[in-house]
Structures are given as structure tokens and as C-alpha cells.
Design an enzyme around this catalytic site. Structure first.
Site, PDB file in Angstrom:
ATOM      1  N   GLU A  57       0.851  -1.188   0.000  1.00 53.40           N
ATOM      2  CA  GLU A  57       0.000   0.000   0.000  1.00 53.40           C
ATOM      3  C   GLU A  57       0.883   1.233   0.000  1.00 53.40           C
ATOM      4  O   GLU A  57       1.749   1.387   0.867  1.00 53.40           O
ATOM      5  CB  GLU A  57      -0.946   0.030   1.200  1.00 53.40           C
ATOM      6  CG  GLU A  57      -1.880   1.237   1.161  1.00 53.40           C
ATOM      7  CD  GLU A  57      -2.965   1.208   2.220  1.00 53.40           C
ATOM      8  OE1 GLU A  57      -3.560   2.281   2.450  1.00 53.40           O
ATOM      9  OE2 GLU A  57      -3.217   0.145   2.814  1.00 53.40           O
ATOM     10  N   ASP A 110       7.967   7.822   0.156  1.00 55.26           N
ATOM     11  CA  ASP A 110       7.017   7.405  -0.869  1.00 55.26           C
ATOM     12  C   ASP A 110       7.491   6.087  -1.476  1.00 55.26           C
ATOM     13  O   ASP A 110       8.601   5.618  -1.221  1.00 55.26           O
ATOM     14  CB  ASP A 110       6.764   8.506  -1.904  1.00 55.26           C
ATOM     15  CG  ASP A 110       7.913   8.731  -2.872  1.00 55.26           C
ATOM     16  OD1 ASP A 110       8.505   7.740  -3.327  1.00 55.26           O
ATOM     17  OD2 ASP A 110       8.196   9.894  -3.203  1.00 55.26           O
ATOM     18  N   ASP A 132      -3.009  12.334  -2.770  1.00 53.91           N
ATOM     19  CA  ASP A 132      -3.164  13.773  -2.974  1.00 53.91           C
ATOM     20  C   ASP A 132      -3.471  14.028  -4.450  1.00 53.91           C
ATOM     21  O   ASP A 132      -2.688  13.635  -5.319  1.00 53.91           O
ATOM     22  CB  ASP A 132      -1.876  14.490  -2.570  1.00 53.91           C
ATOM     23  CG  ASP A 132      -2.077  15.996  -2.424  1.00 53.91           C
ATOM     24  OD1 ASP A 132      -2.840  16.576  -3.229  1.00 53.91           O
ATOM     25  OD2 ASP A 132      -1.468  16.592  -1.519  1.00 53.91           O
ATOM     26  N   THR A 206     -11.844   4.434   5.055  1.00 54.14           N
ATOM     27  CA  THR A 206     -10.715   5.212   5.571  1.00 54.14           C
ATOM     28  C   THR A 206     -11.247   6.562   6.032  1.00 54.14           C
ATOM     29  O   THR A 206     -12.348   6.979   5.674  1.00 54.14           O
ATOM     30  CB  THR A 206      -9.624   5.447   4.504  1.00 54.14           C
ATOM     31  OG1 THR A 206     -10.085   6.432   3.556  1.00 54.14           O
ATOM     32  CG2 THR A 206      -9.262   4.170   3.769  1.00 54.14           C
TER      33      THR A 206
END
Length: 227
Positions: A57, A110, A132, A206
Site C-alpha cells: 500500500e 514514498d 493527494d 478510511t
């Protein structure tokens, strides 16, 4: 437009960490961090217990989805990447002392470096949930979904593996679908108009999704299969 190939996050910190959170970053995180200085190997070997598959993930936030997967699938290994320190601290608070920590490994940045490190065809699923959207045009180069990153994801997914994407930002959903449909390694699995409007089976939700629904935005859930 040139699409970015480097980092895809903005800030790394939010509000100051509490003393206990700083302690988790200093003591718990090192034991769970994937060591990218070591030669890449079968990612199932990253875990002290036997796992039958490994999923990744990217940008897991506070770890709600990542840890729900770990709890629901006792033979699954998970690697979560998250550059945002406050989100990492939240996940570590739930992992500290939990048996789930045996099947979770972390990357505090990341996921680009992680993807480049993983062996070819070594994972079964890659998640990118509520990334984002970088809505301003001058920031579109920061969006994670790009031909270069889809190449990265395709390389590490086994044939039949899945890239799963969720977002409440319709322009980013369109952006992602266009790039997936243009990529020779992926096939969109939707068969009806509602396929991408319904959460996947076992979806725990979430906090980003909760915010989107409160504010009247409709999330989309995209599955692309590795050919």
C-alpha cells in the site's frame, strides 16, 4: 507536459509529535523498516512468519486500511509506504506489541524507491488509496499515477495481480483511468457502470473516505489487472 518521476508528497510533518510518538519512530519503526540497502529478494522473506502472498500500500495514512487487511487475512504479508511522519506514528501505535507486526513491514518514504527495489513479479496487489490529487494544473506533475510509475507497478506485480486505486477527486479518477487504459500491461476490470462506484468486498473504509462523503463527494474504486 512532463510527468514527474521523483517524490510525490508535499510536507513530511504536520503538528509536532508527542513524546510517545517520537519514541515509536525511534524504537519500533527501525525494526519494521524494509532495508533497501540489502539486495532484493522474495518479499515473503521479509517476515518472521510464513506468508503466502505480499501486497503493498502506497501512502497508507494512519494505517487504517493496511492494518485491517492484516487482521482480515492471517496468511498475508503487507508492506506499507508512508512519507508523512504523523501518519507513520499513528500506525506504529497500533502495531506496537501487536501480533500483526509480524506480517507488516514499513517504508518511511514514498513508494518509488520501494518499487524499484522489489523483484520483478513479486507481489500480488498494489494499493493507492486517496492520494493527494494535486488539483492545481501546475502541480499535476506531482500526481503519483503516471506512465513511468505504472511501469514500476507493472514490473513488480505478478500476472493476474491487481492495482487498486480509490479517490474522491473525479478529475484524478479520469486522469488515472486514461493512463491505465493506455498502458499495455493493465486491463480495467469494470463490467458495469456501478463496478467502480461500489467499495470492494471487505473494504474497511478510511478517514479520507469519511471526509469525502461528509463533503458530498462520490468516491471511485478502480481495479486494474496485470496482464
Amino acid at each position: 507536459m512532463v510527468e514527474r518521476t521523483g517524490a510525490f508528497w508535499g510536507r513530511r510533518h504536520g503538528k509536532a509529535l508527542r513524546l510517545g510518538q517520537r519514541g515509536l519512530i525511534d524504537t519500533v519503526l527501525p525494526a519494521l523498516t524494509v532495508d533497501l540497502t540489502q539486495p532484493p529478494a522474495d518479499p515473503r522473506r521479509l517476515f518472521p512468519v510464513a506468508v503466502d502472498d505480499v501486497w503493498v500500500e502506497s501512502g497508507f495514512g494512519g494505517g487504517e486500511h493496511l492494518l485491517a487487511l492484516a487482521a482480515a487475512r492471517p496468511t498475508l504479508g503487507l508492506i506499507g509506504a508512508e512519507p508523512f511522519v504523523n501518519g507513520m506514528a499513528k500506525a506504529l501505535a497500533r502495531l506496537d506489541g501487536s501480533p500483526l507486526a509480524e506480517r507488516v513491514r514499513l517504508h518511511p518514504a514514498d513508494s518509488v524507491e520501494l518499487l524499484d527495489w522489489l523483484p520483478e513479479a513479486s507481489i500480488g496487489r498494489f494499493y493507492l488509496l486517496y492520494p493527494d490529487p494535486w488539483p492545481k494544473k501546475r502541480h499535476w506533475k506531482r500526481r503519483f499515477v503516471s506512465p513511468v510509475n505504472l511501469d514500476r507497478i507493472a514490473r513488480v506485480l505478478r500476472p493476474g495481480g491487481e492495482f487498486r486505486f480509490a479517490s474522491d477527486w473525479a478529475p484524478y479518477v479520469d486522469w488515472t483511468l486514461r493512463r491505465l487504459l493506455d498502458h499495455p500491461a493493465f486491463a480495467w476490470t469494470a463490467r458495469t457502470a456501478d463496478d467502480w462506484r461500489r467499495p470492494w468486498d471487505g473494504w474497511p473504509g478510511t478517514r479520507y473516505e469519511e471526509k469525502a462523503l461528509r463533503e458530498g463527494r462520490t468516491p471511485a474504486y478502480v481495479i486494474a489487472r496485470r496482464l
